[in-house]
Design an enzyme around this catalytic site. Structure first.
Site, PDB file in Angstrom:
ATOM      1  N   GLU A  13       0.828  -1.204   0.000  1.00  0.00           N
ATOM      2  CA  GLU A  13       0.000   0.000   0.000  1.00  0.00           C
ATOM      3  C   GLU A  13       0.867   1.261   0.000  1.00  0.00           C
ATOM      4  O   GLU A  13       1.960   1.271   0.553  1.00  0.00           O
ATOM      5  CB  GLU A  13      -0.843   0.038   1.280  1.00  0.00           C
ATOM      6  CG  GLU A  13      -1.776  -1.120   1.428  1.00  0.00           C
ATOM      7  CD  GLU A  13      -2.501  -1.091   2.762  1.00  0.00           C
ATOM      8  OE1 GLU A  13      -3.363  -1.937   2.967  1.00  0.00           O
ATOM      9  OE2 GLU A  13      -2.192  -0.219   3.603  1.00  0.00           O
ATOM     10  N   CYS A  68       3.101   8.696   1.408  1.00  0.00           N
ATOM     11  CA  CYS A  68       3.456   7.740   2.458  1.00  0.00           C
ATOM     12  C   CYS A  68       3.738   6.393   1.790  1.00  0.00           C
ATOM     13  O   CYS A  68       2.877   5.855   1.098  1.00  0.00           O
ATOM     14  CB  CYS A  68       2.268   7.668   3.419  1.00  0.00           C
ATOM     15  SG  CYS A  68       2.473   6.490   4.716  1.00  0.00           S
ATOM     16  N   CYS A 123       5.110  -6.870   7.927  1.00  0.00           N
ATOM     17  CA  CYS A 123       6.076  -6.335   8.904  1.00  0.00           C
ATOM     18  C   CYS A 123       6.241  -7.370  10.016  1.00  0.00           C
ATOM     19  O   CYS A 123       5.256  -7.966  10.452  1.00  0.00           O
ATOM     20  CB  CYS A 123       5.556  -5.013   9.479  1.00  0.00           C
ATOM     21  SG  CYS A 123       6.685  -4.285  10.680  1.00  0.00           S
ATOM     22  N   CYS A 128       3.185  -4.627  16.060  1.00  0.00           N
ATOM     23  CA  CYS A 128       2.596  -3.597  16.925  1.00  0.00           C
ATOM     24  C   CYS A 128       1.099  -3.903  17.023  1.00  0.00           C
ATOM     25  O   CYS A 128       0.456  -4.211  16.016  1.00  0.00           O
ATOM     26  CB  CYS A 128       2.820  -2.204  16.345  1.00  0.00           C
ATOM     27  SG  CYS A 128       4.555  -1.783  16.173  1.00  0.00           S
ATOM     28  N   CYS A 181      -1.752  -2.281  14.801  1.00  0.00           N
ATOM     29  CA  CYS A 181      -1.456  -2.119  13.374  1.00  0.00           C
ATOM     30  C   CYS A 181      -1.874  -3.345  12.558  1.00  0.00           C
ATOM     31  O   CYS A 181      -1.523  -4.483  12.902  1.00  0.00           O
ATOM     32  CB  CYS A 181       0.048  -1.883  13.228  1.00  0.00           C
ATOM     33  SG  CYS A 181       0.611  -1.948  11.528  1.00  0.00           S
ATOM     34  N   CYS A 208      -1.830   1.880   7.956  1.00  0.00           N
ATOM     35  CA  CYS A 208      -1.175   0.910   7.078  1.00  0.00           C
ATOM     36  C   CYS A 208      -1.700  -0.499   7.284  1.00  0.00           C
ATOM     37  O   CYS A 208      -2.024  -0.920   8.364  1.00  0.00           O
ATOM     38  CB  CYS A 208       0.343   0.983   7.224  1.00  0.00           C
ATOM     39  SG  CYS A 208       0.968   0.238   8.712  1.00  0.00           S
TER      40      CYS A 208
HETATM   41  S1  SF4 Z   1       3.224   0.080  13.100  1.00  0.00           S
HETATM   42 FE1  SF4 Z   1       2.869  -1.736  11.819  1.00  0.00          FE
HETATM   43  S2  SF4 Z   1       4.176  -1.467  10.038  1.00  0.00           S
HETATM   44 FE2  SF4 Z   1       4.896  -0.022  11.608  1.00  0.00          FE
HETATM   45  S3  SF4 Z   1       6.491  -1.163  12.733  1.00  0.00           S
HETATM   46 FE3  SF4 Z   1       4.597  -1.554  13.833  1.00  0.00          FE
HETATM   47  S4  SF4 Z   1       3.786  -3.466  12.943  1.00  0.00           S
HETATM   48 FE4  SF4 Z   1       5.333  -2.667  11.543  1.00  0.00          FE
END
Ligand code: SF4
Length: 346
Positions: free
Chosen positions: A95, A108, A115, A119, A122, A335
């Protein structure tokens, strides 16, 4: 079998030059090609009218200028934030987002497919890491959006899918290409590398004196809460992260941006605001307070009253605070969310 044509974006200036010499063309063709790709933003070799027809045909048979397929795009009816879902040559999807805010136009971009950092707030974190992007794929996001954007970008931020410091070389190489004076010539300090707190990457940026800007996602005022919402905090504890931030600002003489995602009932109290002020005291920085935009019901934004109150508390201490509008809220601009929606619909 479908033949795989190399993306011309994979080539650096030396490789382009070698290609032209190899097919009996003069060296200066390299600069012409580079300018056409990155400065003029050509999307097809037929646009290179400085070249002969036969050279244009040769380039078309040897290279592709664009490798992504646009799978989905959504535009917010409120603020015209536009989100794109691209499919790459190997079928993986990423994206990118354009955010229009007055005169500011932020692109962005993603640095990884998925990833590994998980987190909790996210959507991308839930995917795990599928692979790193190549520098050409990072650059192509910008070139693709440039052709579709109403205005040219004023800022480029690595805040899409992925942790840029875990794909450091490709991220920096792409930034170098985007800021190359002979090409797109994008301002170096307007390119921001945003990390969840990978200390090794922060130190490397400082030691290499990288000209790009740095943002760190803090998101919690203490180690315990940070570990809960960002498991990477176990490997890179908050006190060490702030030490690295101090070292970075000292060494580079640059200001850092701290990102603080406000999550209702998790990091929004008066004590949290005070702790945030204490943590960042003495570090030349700006703090961006961002109401959480998560598809997980456990991580929701607080009310506007709480957001404004938190902002006022931190602002009293003369920090520069930017509360971003909930840009893209309506189109799932955080994201990984468009990716997830697309997978669900399949
Ligand atoms: S916010 Fe999402 S994309 Fe960014 S580091 Fe944390 S898990 Fe990875």
């Amino acid at each position: 079998m479908e033949s795989v044509i190399q993306s011309v974006l994979d080539l650096n200036p030396e490789q382009i030059e070698a290609y032209f010499l190899n097919i009996g063309e003069p060296k200066f063709r390299s600069a012409q090609l580079w300018k056409g790709i990155y400065s003029a933003g050509y999307t097809d070799f037929s646009q290179f009218t400085v070249f002969t027809k036969s050279l244009r045909e040769k380039l078309t048979s040897d290279f592709s200028l664009r490798t992504f397929t646009l799978l989905d795009t959504t535009t917010s009816p409120v603020d015209e934030t536009v989100k794109f879902l691209w499919q790459m040559k190997d079928g993986y999807k990423i994206e990118s987002v354009i955010i229009y805010e007055g005169k500011r136009v932020t692109f962005c971009i993603s640095s990884q497919v998925g990833c590994p950092l998980d987190c909790k707030f996210c959507a991308t974190g839930k995917m795990g890491l599928l692979r790193n992007l190549t520098y050409a794929e990072i650059v192509e996001q910008v070139m693709q959006m440039k052709a579709l954007s109403k205005y040219p970008p004023t800022n480029i931020v690595y805040m899409g899918m992925g942790e840029p410091m875990l794909n450091y070389d490709a991220v920096m190489q792409a930034a170098d290409i985007l800021s190359e004076p002979e090409g797109m010539a994008f301002s170096r300090k307007k390119i921001t590398i945003s990390t969840s707190g990978i200390i090794t990457g922060i130190n490397r940026m400082a030691d290499e004196d990288q000209p790009y800007s740095l943002a760190i996602s803090l998101n919690a005022p203490n180690q315990k809460t940070r570990e809960e919402v960002m498991p990477i905090a176990r490997k890179y504890p908050l006190n060490e992260l702030l030490q690295a931030a101090r070292r970075y600002t000292k060494k580079t003489k640059k200001r850092i941006t701290f990102e603080y995602v406000l999550m209702d009932g998790i990091n929004t109290s008066d004590a949290d605001a005070q702790a945030l002020i204490e943590l960042t005291r003495g570090i030349p920085c700006r703090i961006n307070i961002i109401p959480c935009n998560s598809d997980d019901p456990r991580y929701q934004p607080p009310s506007d009253t709480v957001i404004q109150h938190f902002d006022r508390l931190v602002n009293k201490n003369h920090r520069t605070i930017t509360i971003r509008n909930r840009k893209g809220w309506e189109i799932q601009a955080a994201c990984g969310q468009l990716y997830a929606a697309n997978e669900k619909n399949k």
